[in-house]
Design a protein around this motif. Structure first.
Motif, PDB file in Angstrom:
ATOM      1  N   ARG A  81       0.827  -1.207   0.000  1.00  0.00           N
ATOM      2  CA  ARG A  81       0.000   0.000   0.000  1.00  0.00           C
ATOM      3  C   ARG A  81       0.862   1.259   0.000  1.00  0.00           C
ATOM      4  O   ARG A  81       0.480   2.269  -0.595  1.00  0.00           O
ATOM      5  CB  ARG A  81      -0.984  -0.015   1.161  1.00  0.00           C
ATOM      6  N   LYS A  86      -3.685   2.170  -2.987  1.00  0.00           N
ATOM      7  CA  LYS A  86      -4.769   1.262  -2.619  1.00  0.00           C
ATOM      8  C   LYS A  86      -4.728   0.010  -3.504  1.00  0.00           C
ATOM      9  O   LYS A  86      -4.520   0.113  -4.708  1.00  0.00           O
ATOM     10  CB  LYS A  86      -6.105   1.989  -2.772  1.00  0.00           C
ATOM     11  N   CYS A  88      -6.637  -2.179  -5.210  1.00  0.00           N
ATOM     12  CA  CYS A  88      -7.961  -2.417  -5.790  1.00  0.00           C
ATOM     13  C   CYS A  88      -7.854  -3.303  -7.023  1.00  0.00           C
ATOM     14  O   CYS A  88      -6.977  -3.099  -7.858  1.00  0.00           O
ATOM     15  CB  CYS A  88      -8.595  -1.100  -6.218  1.00  0.00           C
ATOM     16  N   PRO A  89      -8.781  -4.236  -7.151  1.00  0.00           N
ATOM     17  CA  PRO A  89      -8.746  -5.091  -8.330  1.00  0.00           C
ATOM     18  C   PRO A  89      -9.277  -4.406  -9.598  1.00  0.00           C
ATOM     19  O   PRO A  89      -8.958  -4.831 -10.705  1.00  0.00           O
ATOM     20  CB  PRO A  89      -9.623  -6.282  -7.942  1.00  0.00           C
ATOM     21  N   GLU A  94     -11.079   2.730  -6.801  1.00  0.00           N
ATOM     22  CA  GLU A  94      -9.952   3.475  -6.259  1.00  0.00           C
ATOM     23  C   GLU A  94     -10.386   4.665  -5.416  1.00  0.00           C
ATOM     24  O   GLU A  94      -9.690   5.047  -4.487  1.00  0.00           O
ATOM     25  CB  GLU A  94      -9.014   3.915  -7.377  1.00  0.00           C
ATOM     26  N   TRP A 112     -16.062  -7.483  -6.978  1.00  0.00           N
ATOM     27  CA  TRP A 112     -14.778  -6.784  -6.861  1.00  0.00           C
ATOM     28  C   TRP A 112     -14.483  -6.392  -5.418  1.00  0.00           C
ATOM     29  O   TRP A 112     -13.334  -6.450  -4.978  1.00  0.00           O
ATOM     30  CB  TRP A 112     -14.742  -5.568  -7.776  1.00  0.00           C
ATOM     31  N   ARG A 113     -15.511  -6.030  -4.672  1.00  0.00           N
ATOM     32  CA  ARG A 113     -15.307  -5.720  -3.247  1.00  0.00           C
ATOM     33  C   ARG A 113     -14.868  -6.964  -2.476  1.00  0.00           C
ATOM     34  O   ARG A 113     -14.008  -6.899  -1.600  1.00  0.00           O
ATOM     35  CB  ARG A 113     -16.583  -5.141  -2.640  1.00  0.00           C
ATOM     36  N   GLU A 116     -11.257  -7.636  -3.318  1.00  0.00           N
ATOM     37  CA  GLU A 116     -10.397  -6.682  -2.610  1.00  0.00           C
ATOM     38  C   GLU A 116     -10.237  -7.087  -1.142  1.00  0.00           C
ATOM     39  O   GLU A 116      -9.130  -7.056  -0.596  1.00  0.00           O
ATOM     40  CB  GLU A 116     -10.982  -5.272  -2.703  1.00  0.00           C
ATOM     41  N   ARG A 117     -11.318  -7.505  -0.518  1.00  0.00           N
ATOM     42  CA  ARG A 117     -11.274  -7.920   0.885  1.00  0.00           C
ATOM     43  C   ARG A 117     -10.353  -9.129   1.065  1.00  0.00           C
ATOM     44  O   ARG A 117      -9.473  -9.141   1.922  1.00  0.00           O
ATOM     45  CB  ARG A 117     -12.682  -8.246   1.398  1.00  0.00           C
ATOM     46  N   ASN A 120      -6.630  -8.135   0.449  1.00  0.00           N
ATOM     47  CA  ASN A 120      -6.059  -7.375   1.561  1.00  0.00           C
ATOM     48  C   ASN A 120      -5.887  -8.241   2.805  1.00  0.00           C
ATOM     49  O   ASN A 120      -4.859  -8.140   3.493  1.00  0.00           O
ATOM     50  CB  ASN A 120      -6.905  -6.140   1.866  1.00  0.00           C
TER      51      ASN A 120
END
Length: 143
Positions: A81, A86, A88-89, A94, A112-113, A116-117, A120
């Motif tokens: 990071r 960030k 983000c996929p 973003e 996508w969320r 991302e989870r 991360n």
């Protein structure tokens, strides 16, 4: 999402410092030599890491860099990071809140969320120390 050279080299540099933490401050030229990375490129990365309080520095004779904390306190997620921004996929995630005009009714946004989870959580679960330990464990099996 693709990790840049800057992100990969920052991770290698911090791993090198972690592996050599008992040697005191390490000169950038020594890290560059061991890692096969140009010193000029590492100087750019050091600026980012210094601004994020990841390193301790010492100038002059016997100067160099060392980790500001113990290797188990640095995660791959933190490092990436700092160097990548960030993680983000997809580009539409973003900005928070999303600037995408479709975000209110986008059927794929939850996918996508979720990605991302997971990404991360995974990267935040890996520390410099765990990478070093895993490498040593794997090395013990080869003769």
């Amino acid at each position: 999402m693709k990790i840049s050279t800057k992100g990969r080299y920052a991770l290698r540099m911090l791993l090198d410092l972690a592996e050599n933490k008992n040697d005191g401050f390490i000169a950038l030229k020594d890290i560059a030599e061991r890692q096969g990375i140009s010193k000029k490129y590492l100087e750019q990365i050091v600026t980012l890491l210094n601004n994020s309080d990841m390193l301790r520095t010492n100038r002059g004779y016997q100067g160099g860099y060392m980790l500001a904390r113990e290797p188990e306190q640095y995660t791959v997620g933190q490092i990436l990071r700092i160097t990548e921004g960030k993680l983000c996929p997809v580009a539409c995630m973003e900005d928070e809140p999303s600037q995408c005009e479709r975000s209110r009714f986008c059927k794929t946004l939850p996918v996508w969320r979720g990605l991302e989870r997971v990404l991360n959580e995974y990267l935040d679960s890996i520390t410099l120390q765990s990478i070093i330990d895993d490498y040593k464990d794997a090395d013990e099996y080869y003769i």
